[in-house]
Design a protein around this motif. Structure first.
Motif, short mmCIF file in Angstrom:
data_model
loop_
_atom_site.label_atom_id
_atom_site.label_comp_id
_atom_site.label_asym_id
_atom_site.label_seq_id
_atom_site.Cartn_x
_atom_site.Cartn_y
_atom_site.Cartn_z
N THR A 254 0.81 -1.17 -0.09
CA THR A 254 0.07 0.15 -0.02
C THR A 254 0.84 1.05 0.07
O THR A 254 2.09 1.09 0.54
CB THR A 254 -0.95 0.18 1.19
N ARG A 255 0.20 2.13 -0.63
CA ARG A 255 1.17 3.59 -0.51
C ARG A 255 1.03 4.22 1.01
O ARG A 255 0.21 3.96 1.71
CB ARG A 255 0.62 4.58 -1.47
N TYR A 256 2.09 5.00 1.16
CA TYR A 256 2.14 5.83 2.38
C TYR A 256 2.48 4.82 3.48
O TYR A 256 1.79 5.39 4.70
CB TYR A 256 1.00 6.84 2.38
N LEU A 257 2.90 3.90 3.63
CA LEU A 257 2.77 2.85 4.66
C LEU A 257 4.02 3.62 5.59
O LEU A 257 5.05 3.89 5.30
CB LEU A 257 3.41 1.60 4.25
N MET A 258 3.51 3.44 6.79
CA MET A 258 4.50 4.06 8.04
C MET A 258 4.91 2.99 8.87
O MET A 258 5.97 2.93 8.95
CB MET A 258 3.53 5.32 8.88
N ARG A 259 4.06 2.34 9.72
CA ARG A 259 4.48 1.28 10.42
C ARG A 259 3.46 -0.02 10.32
O ARG A 259 2.21 0.11 9.88
CB ARG A 259 4.11 1.57 11.93
N MET A 260 3.77 -1.28 10.65
CA MET A 260 3.21 -2.47 10.53
C MET A 260 3.18 -3.25 11.78
O MET A 260 4.47 -3.35 12.44
CB MET A 260 3.66 -3.14 9.33
N ARG A 261 2.17 -3.78 12.42
CA ARG A 261 2.22 -4.45 13.78
C ARG A 261 1.53 -5.65 13.66
O ARG A 261 0.40 -5.47 12.94
CB ARG A 261 1.94 -3.78 14.85
N LEU A 262 1.68 -6.55 14.38
CA LEU A 262 0.94 -7.94 14.53
C LEU A 262 0.35 -7.86 16.09
O LEU A 262 1.28 -7.63 16.84
CB LEU A 262 1.91 -9.16 14.26
N THR A 263 -0.57 -8.23 15.97
CA THR A 263 -1.27 -8.24 17.39
C THR A 263 -0.54 -9.64 18.16
O THR A 263 0.22 -10.15 17.49
CB THR A 263 -2.81 -8.67 17.42
N PRO A 264 -0.47 -9.59 19.36
CA PRO A 264 0.16 -10.69 20.11
C PRO A 264 -0.23 -12.09 19.95
O PRO A 264 0.71 -13.14 19.67
CB PRO A 264 -0.16 -10.55 21.73
N ASP A 265 -1.41 -12.50 19.33
CA ASP A 265 -1.53 -13.65 18.92
C ASP A 265 -1.52 -13.77 17.39
O ASP A 265 -1.79 -15.03 16.97
CB ASP A 265 -2.96 -14.01 19.25
#
Length: 504
Positions: free
Chosen positions: A255-266
């Motif tokens: 995707t454009r303009y991506l800043m941060r990516m996170r996964l939930t703990p599970d």
């Protein structure tokens, strides 16, 4: 949980040059066709938001009956009632820190800079962009602007090792896969794997991104390393099959303009923040599949979770983006894996202005998302907490199509404009540590420093300030709690790392 030099240029096409490592996030990176910001909208003062609230001792702590207070039966009934109240919304297991919030509040509110706090020279390594403890709390790693990674013993504050020229450009983020193996990523477009038992050389280097790599996540279920960068790509790396030459990888999402990516703990959800003010949520996550999603403009127009393939056919709507029947033919008629939701988080006083979501963190128990955002005019910053509303929410959401509800917020000091400040949760999720000018401040959900699920407000309320600590001579960019000790670390733009611990 990266906190890099925030000169993060957001457009991946523009980030390729890398000629100026201090380029700042600006509203020029916004999509001109989707920018709805307006200078005419002013943020009203909020009399409810008083940050200098002193923490009082907790109330309502349940205690069992004392000796001679009644019969054995009444004692057992009281004990049963106490245990039952403790396990509400906790499943079968009891969180032992649930009844100790007063003790933890007193500990955290007495946090002070350690006498032997790490004081690093700024001549070689530059700004501190990210801090990361090993899972057992035995090592503190520091990602630095000038290509170095530093390792310290957080208890004794002794320097262990400097990884000189760990990368060829700024080191942005560090992520431990276990107590020994960790990964680093850099503006040189690569990811490196390291082993604490042999730090003289990298385990391997991973090549696949076309621009600056900004953060790293790890799926413990599949042992897939997940990285994201300013090329807009989220890439998965199969660490089950890595060699000295790298490991197999594939592009999972773009995707454009991506800043941060996170996964939930599970690892059931992936959240992606953008400089255009949108949050993308992939539900029922399956990292083994790649998604062929259309342009960002298409995502913005959709603004709702993708429907199942069968629902799309029955409505006669053209298929766009993720086609669940192709990716998961065995799930025909079911809710698809990797269903996409795109939403604009509610920001207090910012409803008519665009925002850049610069920092994104998740509650350690997966209950909430924590963001730090700045207005497009770069004149205000906010820290906001959003409760996940899965299933049938107990309270009406912001809108029928939004799975996040704003529960708490606070306005931040507008110091160091254009630099991303990385927040963090405490290991028990009761406290938030936020960079605050030349220091940090500890924030809680209520005056008793209780868990989020125990103090969810009916209406959005302000985060409470537990303590502010000023120990830097420059803007603080990143913070991190130790996972095992009552300790906190922060790093600033001039390169100093400070450690905080309770003063007895």
């Amino acid at each position: 949980m990266s906190s890099e030099q925030q000169g993060d240029s957001v457009d991946p096409d523009e980030s390729q040059d890398g000629s100026n490592n201090t380029t700042r996030v600006s509203d020029q990176d916004q999509d001109p066709e989707t920018d709805d910001s307006s200078d005419e909208s002013k943020t009203p003062d909020n009399p409810r938001c008083q940050p200098n609230v002193q923490v009082s001792s907790g109330q309502g702590s349940t205690t069992g009956p004392g000796p001679g207070s009644g019969s054995v039966e009444s004692n057992s009934n009281s004990l049963f009632s106490m245990l039952q109240s403790r396990t509400i919304r906790r499943g079968l297991f009891v969180d032992p820190s649930r009844d100790n919030f007063r003790t933890m509040t007193n500990l955290y509110s007495s946090m002070s800079p350690a006498a032997d706090s790490v004081n690093l020279s700024t001549q070689t390594h530059g700004a501190v962009f990210n801090l990361e403890y090993s899972p057992d709390g035995s090592v503190l790693t520091v990602a630095c602007e000038q290509t170095e990674v530093l390792l310290f013993d957080p208890i004794s504050s002794k320097h262990i090792k400097t990884l000189v020229e760990a990368h060829e450009d700024c080191v942005n983020n560090i992520r431990f896969l276990d107590n020994r193996l960790f990964a680093t990523c850099s503006d040189d477009t690569t990811i490196a794997l390291w082993d604490l038992r042999k730090l003289n050389s990298k385990v391997c280097s991973l090549h696949g991104h076309a621009s600056w790599v900004k953060n790293i996540e790890y799926d413990t279920n599949t042992r897939l390393l997940v990285t994201s960068g300013f090329d807009g790509n989220v890439i998965t790396w199969d660490t089950n099959r890595f060699t000295e030459d790298g490991c197999p990888h594939k592009k999972f999402f773009h995707t454009r303009y991506l800043m941060r990516m996170r996964l939930t703990p599970d690892c059931s959800k992936m959240l992606i923040s953008t400089s255009s003010g949108y949050l993308l949520i992939l539900h029922d996550l399956d990292l083994t599949q790649s998604l062929e999603v259309g342009s960002y403009r298409m995502l913005r127009a959709r603004r709702t979770p993708l429907s199942s393939a069968s629902a799309s056919r029955s409505s006669g709507a053209p298929r766009q983006g993720n086609d669940s029947s192709k990716i998961h033919p065995h799930r025909e008629g079911l809710s698809p894996r990797n269903s996409l939701e795109v939403l604009t988080p509610e920001i207090p006083g910012e409803r008519d202005r665009g925002n850049c979501i610069t920092s994104l963190q998740l509650h350690p128990k997966g209950w909430a998302a924590l963001i730090r955002c700045s207005s497009n005019m770069d004149d205000q910053e906010w820290t906001c907490v959003y409760e996940f509303q899965d299933g049938s929410p107990t309270r009406p959401p912001v809108s029928p199509r939004c799975s996040l509800r704003l529960t708490h917020y606070i306005e931040e000091a507008n110091v160091g404009r254009g630099y991303i400040k990385e927040l963090c949760f405490s290991p028990d999720g009761r406290l938030i540590c936020s960079p605050y000018g030349y220091g940090v401040r500890l924030l809680s959900f209520d005056e008793n420093c209780m868990e989020l699920s125990d103090c969810l407000p009916v209406q959005t309320s302000c985060l409470r300030e537990v303590r502010s600590i000023y120990s830097h001579s420059d803007v603080v960019l990143t913070t991190k709690f130790s996972p095992t000790h009552c300790q906190l670390a922060s790093g600033c733009l001039s390169g100093r790392v400070a450690l905080y611990q309770p003063r007895f």
